[in-house]
Design an enzyme around this catalytic site. Structure first.
Site, mmCIF file in Angstrom:
data_model
loop_
_atom_site.group_PDB
_atom_site.id
_atom_site.type_symbol
_atom_site.label_atom_id
_atom_site.label_comp_id
_atom_site.label_asym_id
_atom_site.label_seq_id
_atom_site.Cartn_x
_atom_site.Cartn_y
_atom_site.Cartn_z
ATOM 1 N N GLY A 30 0.820 -1.204 0.000
ATOM 2 C CA GLY A 30 0.000 0.000 0.000
ATOM 3 C C GLY A 30 0.846 1.243 0.000
ATOM 4 O O GLY A 30 2.019 1.215 0.388
ATOM 5 N N GLN A 44 3.076 9.767 1.736
ATOM 6 C CA GLN A 44 4.357 9.056 1.616
ATOM 7 C C GLN A 44 5.159 9.489 0.396
ATOM 8 O O GLN A 44 6.350 9.201 0.305
ATOM 9 C CB GLN A 44 4.128 7.536 1.566
ATOM 10 C CG GLN A 44 3.599 6.981 2.877
ATOM 11 C CD GLN A 44 3.455 5.481 2.817
ATOM 12 O OE1 GLN A 44 2.497 4.972 2.258
ATOM 13 N NE2 GLN A 44 4.423 4.770 3.365
ATOM 14 N N CYS A 56 6.428 -0.341 7.436
ATOM 15 C CA CYS A 56 5.993 0.832 6.675
ATOM 16 C C CYS A 56 7.151 1.321 5.818
ATOM 17 O O CYS A 56 8.284 1.412 6.298
ATOM 18 C CB CYS A 56 5.551 1.927 7.638
ATOM 19 S SG CYS A 56 5.084 3.457 6.821
ATOM 20 N N LEU A 57 6.859 1.629 4.560
ATOM 21 C CA LEU A 57 7.888 2.158 3.652
ATOM 22 C C LEU A 57 8.533 3.429 4.193
ATOM 23 O O LEU A 57 9.671 3.722 3.875
ATOM 24 C CB LEU A 57 7.237 2.514 2.312
ATOM 25 C CG LEU A 57 6.851 1.365 1.405
ATOM 26 C CD1 LEU A 57 5.911 1.865 0.329
ATOM 27 C CD2 LEU A 57 8.093 0.761 0.806
ATOM 28 N N HIS A 90 -3.896 0.935 7.971
ATOM 29 C CA HIS A 90 -2.562 1.548 7.884
ATOM 30 C C HIS A 90 -2.577 2.762 6.943
ATOM 31 O O HIS A 90 -2.075 3.829 7.303
ATOM 32 C CB HIS A 90 -1.560 0.491 7.405
ATOM 33 C CG HIS A 90 -0.145 0.969 7.337
ATOM 34 N ND1 HIS A 90 0.826 0.557 8.217
ATOM 35 C CD2 HIS A 90 0.472 1.844 6.492
ATOM 36 C CE1 HIS A 90 1.979 1.159 7.916
ATOM 37 N NE2 HIS A 90 1.787 1.931 6.870
ATOM 38 N N GLU A 91 -3.154 2.602 5.753
ATOM 39 C CA GLU A 91 -3.123 3.707 4.777
ATOM 40 C C GLU A 91 -4.022 4.856 5.220
ATOM 41 O O GLU A 91 -3.673 6.023 5.041
ATOM 42 C CB GLU A 91 -3.526 3.225 3.374
ATOM 43 C CG GLU A 91 -2.679 2.105 2.779
ATOM 44 C CD GLU A 91 -1.174 2.273 2.905
ATOM 45 O OE1 GLU A 91 -0.690 3.419 2.976
ATOM 46 O OE2 GLU A 91 -0.478 1.236 2.965
ATOM 47 N N HIS A 140 -2.273 6.933 7.645
ATOM 48 C CA HIS A 140 -1.348 7.871 6.991
ATOM 49 C C HIS A 140 -2.069 9.168 6.622
ATOM 50 O O HIS A 140 -1.503 10.255 6.720
ATOM 51 C CB HIS A 140 -0.781 7.270 5.694
ATOM 52 C CG HIS A 140 0.489 6.478 5.877
ATOM 53 N ND1 HIS A 140 1.621 7.012 6.436
ATOM 54 C CD2 HIS A 140 0.802 5.200 5.550
ATOM 55 C CE1 HIS A 140 2.586 6.084 6.446
ATOM 56 N NE2 HIS A 140 2.113 4.971 5.924
HETATM 57 ZN ZN ZN Z 1 3.067 3.163 5.822
#
Ligand code: ZN
Length: 164
Positions: A47, A52, A92-93, A134-135, A138
């Site tokens: 995702g 991000q 998480c990226l 999660h998204e 964000h």
């Molecule tokens: Zn993330």
């Protein structure tokens, strides 16, 4: 289309509350195309939320790692219902090199719009529920590390596993 660089902590853009998308114009369509390309640039990515890649808009893309899964484009997404609790391992990226153990919902219901502006509702459990929470976090300036009970629940990883 372009693969965009990922913003990582402590970049302040990750902590901003995002603005709603009012109309799906050319610039939003280009942004969605770039986000999809960025998501698929690495097979571990599940995702990606607009903050991000440095954009404070209520927009996220998700694609589960199973073969044949289609991209979910979520515009103005929000959680309307959560059920149950379960322990998950999450990465998480934007927090590279770590995974953490946190509590997520067993299932969620989400509403929002797709890339054509059509209203969508998603009922999800397992990894999709986790990815949606999660998204959408964000989009509210929240990161999974905010839920860690203690730093003992955060682990350093060598290889990038599933990243959200
Ligand atoms: Zn993330």
């Amino acid at each position: 289309m372009a693969v965009l660089p990922i913003r990582t902590v402590p970049d302040p853009v990750l902590r901003n509350k995002t603005k709603r998308v009012n109309s799906i114009d050319k610039s939003i369509k280009k942004l969605i195309a770039d986000m999809r390309e960025t998501l698929h640039a690495d097979p571990g990515r599940v995702g990606l939320a607009a903050p991000q890649i440095g954009v404070s808009l209520r927009l996220a893309v998700i694609c589960l790692p199973e073969e044949g899964e289609k991209d979910i484009i979520l515009i103005n997404g929000e959680i309307v219902r959560r059920k149950g609790q379960r322990l998950v391992t999450e990465g998480c990226l934007s927090v590279p090199g770590y995974i953490g153990e946190i509590t997520r919902s067993e299932s969620v219901r989400v509403k929002g719009r797709d890339q054509n502006g059509k209203e969508i509702r998603i009922k999800a459990d397992d990894l999709l529920a986790q990815a949606l929470e999660h998204e959408i976090d964000h989009l509210n300036g929240v990161l999974y590390i905010d839920y860690l009970e203690s730093m003992d629940k955060l682990y350093k990883i060598e290889l990038e596993e599933t990243q959200l």
